[in-house]
Design a protein around this motif. Structure first.
Motif, PDB file in Angstrom:
ATOM      1  N   LEU A   1      15.562  -2.019  -2.153  1.00 21.47           N
ATOM      2  CA  LEU A   1      14.879  -3.202  -1.646  1.00 21.47           C
ATOM      3  C   LEU A   1      15.461  -4.479  -2.254  1.00 21.47           C
ATOM      4  CD1 LEU A   1      11.147  -2.069  -1.684  1.00 21.47           C
ATOM      5  CD2 LEU A   1      12.539  -2.543   0.324  1.00 21.47           C
ATOM      6  N   ALA A   2      15.694  -4.465  -3.570  1.00 14.84           N
ATOM      7  CA  ALA A   2      16.261  -5.626  -4.237  1.00 14.84           C
ATOM      8  C   ALA A   2      17.662  -5.919  -3.714  1.00 14.84           C
ATOM      9  CB  ALA A   2      16.270  -5.393  -5.748  1.00 14.84           C
ATOM     10  N   ASP A   3      18.473  -4.860  -3.532  1.00 14.11           N
ATOM     11  CA  ASP A   3      19.837  -5.042  -3.018  1.00 14.11           C
ATOM     12  C   ASP A   3      19.819  -5.651  -1.616  1.00 14.11           C
ATOM     13  OD1 ASP A   3      20.833  -4.000  -5.349  1.00 14.11           O
ATOM     14  OD2 ASP A   3      21.321  -2.025  -4.495  1.00 14.11           O
TER      15      ASP A   3
ATOM     16  N   LEU B   1      10.894   6.135   2.151  1.00 13.32           N
ATOM     17  CA  LEU B   1      10.854   4.697   1.875  1.00 13.32           C
ATOM     18  C   LEU B   1      12.030   4.328   0.985  1.00 13.32           C
ATOM     19  CD1 LEU B   1       7.069   4.232   1.019  1.00 13.32           C
ATOM     20  CD2 LEU B   1       8.240   3.338   3.034  1.00 13.32           C
ATOM     21  N   LEU B   2      12.555   3.119   1.160  1.00  7.62           N
ATOM     22  CA  LEU B   2      13.610   2.648   0.275  1.00  7.62           C
ATOM     23  C   LEU B   2      13.079   2.570  -1.147  1.00  7.62           C
ATOM     24  CD1 LEU B   2      15.072  -0.293   2.379  1.00  7.62           C
ATOM     25  CD2 LEU B   2      16.076   1.964   2.055  1.00  7.62           C
ATOM     26  N   ASP B   3      13.926   2.903  -2.125  1.00  4.66           N
ATOM     27  CA  ASP B   3      13.455   2.756  -3.502  1.00  4.66           C
ATOM     28  C   ASP B   3      13.549   1.277  -3.890  1.00  4.66           C
ATOM     29  OD1 ASP B   3      16.031   2.151  -4.683  1.00  4.66           O
ATOM     30  OD2 ASP B   3      16.503   4.284  -4.681  1.00  4.66           O
TER      31      ASP B   3
ATOM     32  N   ILE C   1       0.844  -1.199   0.000  1.00  2.09           N
ATOM     33  CA  ILE C   1       0.000   0.000   0.000  1.00  2.09           C
ATOM     34  C   ILE C   1       0.878   1.246   0.000  1.00  2.09           C
ATOM     35  CG2 ILE C   1      -1.671   1.353   1.348  1.00  2.09           C
ATOM     36  CD1 ILE C   1      -2.857  -1.418   2.237  1.00  2.09           C
ATOM     37  N   ALA C   2       1.925   1.253   0.826  1.00  3.89           N
ATOM     38  CA  ALA C   2       2.813   2.416   0.908  1.00  3.89           C
ATOM     39  C   ALA C   2       3.468   2.707  -0.438  1.00  3.89           C
ATOM     40  CB  ALA C   2       3.869   2.200   1.986  1.00  3.89           C
ATOM     41  N   TYR C   3       3.931   1.662  -1.116  1.00  8.72           N
ATOM     42  CA  TYR C   3       4.647   1.849  -2.377  1.00  8.72           C
ATOM     43  C   TYR C   3       3.732   2.102  -3.575  1.00  8.72           C
ATOM     44  CZ  TYR C   3       9.271   0.871  -0.559  1.00  8.72           C
ATOM     45  OH  TYR C   3      10.461   0.957   0.115  1.00  8.72           O
ATOM     46  N   HIS C   4       2.492   1.642  -3.519  1.00 12.33           N
ATOM     47  CA  HIS C   4       1.626   1.726  -4.691  1.00 12.33           C
ATOM     48  C   HIS C   4       0.393   2.596  -4.484  1.00 12.33           C
ATOM     49  CE1 HIS C   4       4.009  -1.370  -6.661  1.00 12.33           C
ATOM     50  NE2 HIS C   4       3.967  -2.036  -5.533  1.00 12.33           N
ATOM     51  N   GLN C   5       0.322   3.310  -3.391  1.00  8.44           N
ATOM     52  CA  GLN C   5      -0.889   4.072  -3.093  1.00  8.44           C
ATOM     53  C   GLN C   5      -1.150   5.179  -4.107  1.00  8.44           C
ATOM     54  OE1 GLN C   5      -0.686   6.270   0.680  1.00  8.44           O
ATOM     55  NE2 GLN C   5       1.482   5.837   0.686  1.00  8.44           N
ATOM     56  N   PRO C   6      -2.402   5.489  -4.323  1.00  8.15           N
ATOM     57  CA  PRO C   6      -3.581   4.784  -3.827  1.00  8.15           C
ATOM     58  C   PRO C   6      -3.775   3.471  -4.581  1.00  8.15           C
ATOM     59  CG  PRO C   6      -4.260   6.580  -5.263  1.00  8.15           C
ATOM     60  CD  PRO C   6      -2.756   6.643  -5.150  1.00  8.15           C
TER      61      PRO C   6
END
Length: 198
Positions: A190-192, A184-186, A118-123
């Motif tokens: 996150l992948a790293d 937030l981490l980009d 939700i945080a990364y894709h909001q709304p």
């Protein structure tokens, strides 16, 4: 109305009887007291109500932050306001000795994953979450996150049925120690860190 209330309470904002350096210290202590007493971030305008008309709230906050160095708590910018919070290094000591049962997140891994989505894709709607996770997200889970004020409803999607979307709240920012969602981490970070399939 607010001015009348301050005067009725005997709050001398200007402190003209104090020398400038003591006046500044008193204004810092007032801001610290307000932040200490508040369970939520306090906006600049609210802090300005306890200091003199010509006082620079941002400079007072900066000086307070320096003054608190070496203490077990710190000044944190959260959303549009500030709050005092305990430094993470002291979390084990607090859990060992204090009753913080109502303050812990106590979320399951999947709950945290949904919250992060939700945080990364909001709304984002429940259908959008289903696309991410490959399964339906229960109304109970969404309800728990809403009840804890970690998420709220966003704009309705412009499609048939106009489903609700969800967004994170200031409580989310406070819980994760973020000033804004920009903290937030980009996805690459996150992948790293091995936290994403990206």
């Amino acid at each position: 109305m607010a001015r009348d209330k301050r005067e009725a309470l005997g709050l001398d904002r200007e402190l003209v009887d104090l020398p400038p350096e003591l006046r500044w210290q008193e204004w810092m202590r007032r801001i610290e007291a307000v932040l200490f007493a508040s369970a939520t971030p306090v906006a600049r305008d609210d802090l300005a109500r306890v200091v003199g008309q010509g006082a620079a709230v941002d400079l007072l906050i900066e000086d307070l932050g320096v003054d608190l160095e070496g203490r077990p708590y710190e000044l944190a910018r959260i959303g549009a306001g500030w709050m005092l919070r305990t430094k993470a290094a002291y979390a084990p000591a607090i859990r060992a000795a204090a009753d913080v049962g109502g303050q812990t997140l106590d979320l399951h891994d999947f709950d945290l994953a949904v919250l992060a989505a939700i945080a990364y894709h909001q709304p984002i709607s429940r259908d959008g979450l289903k696309d991410i996770f490959g399964r339906e997200i229960s109304r109970d889970l969404i309800g728990r996150l809403v009840e804890r004020d970690m998420i709220g409803t966003g704009p309705r999607e412009p499609r048939r049925g106009a489903p609700y979307t969800f967004v994170t709240t200031e409580v989310f920012l406070v819980a994760f120690g973020l000033e804004s969602l920009r903290d937030l981490l980009d996805p690459e970070q996150l992948a790293d860190a091995g936290l994403s399939n990206a």
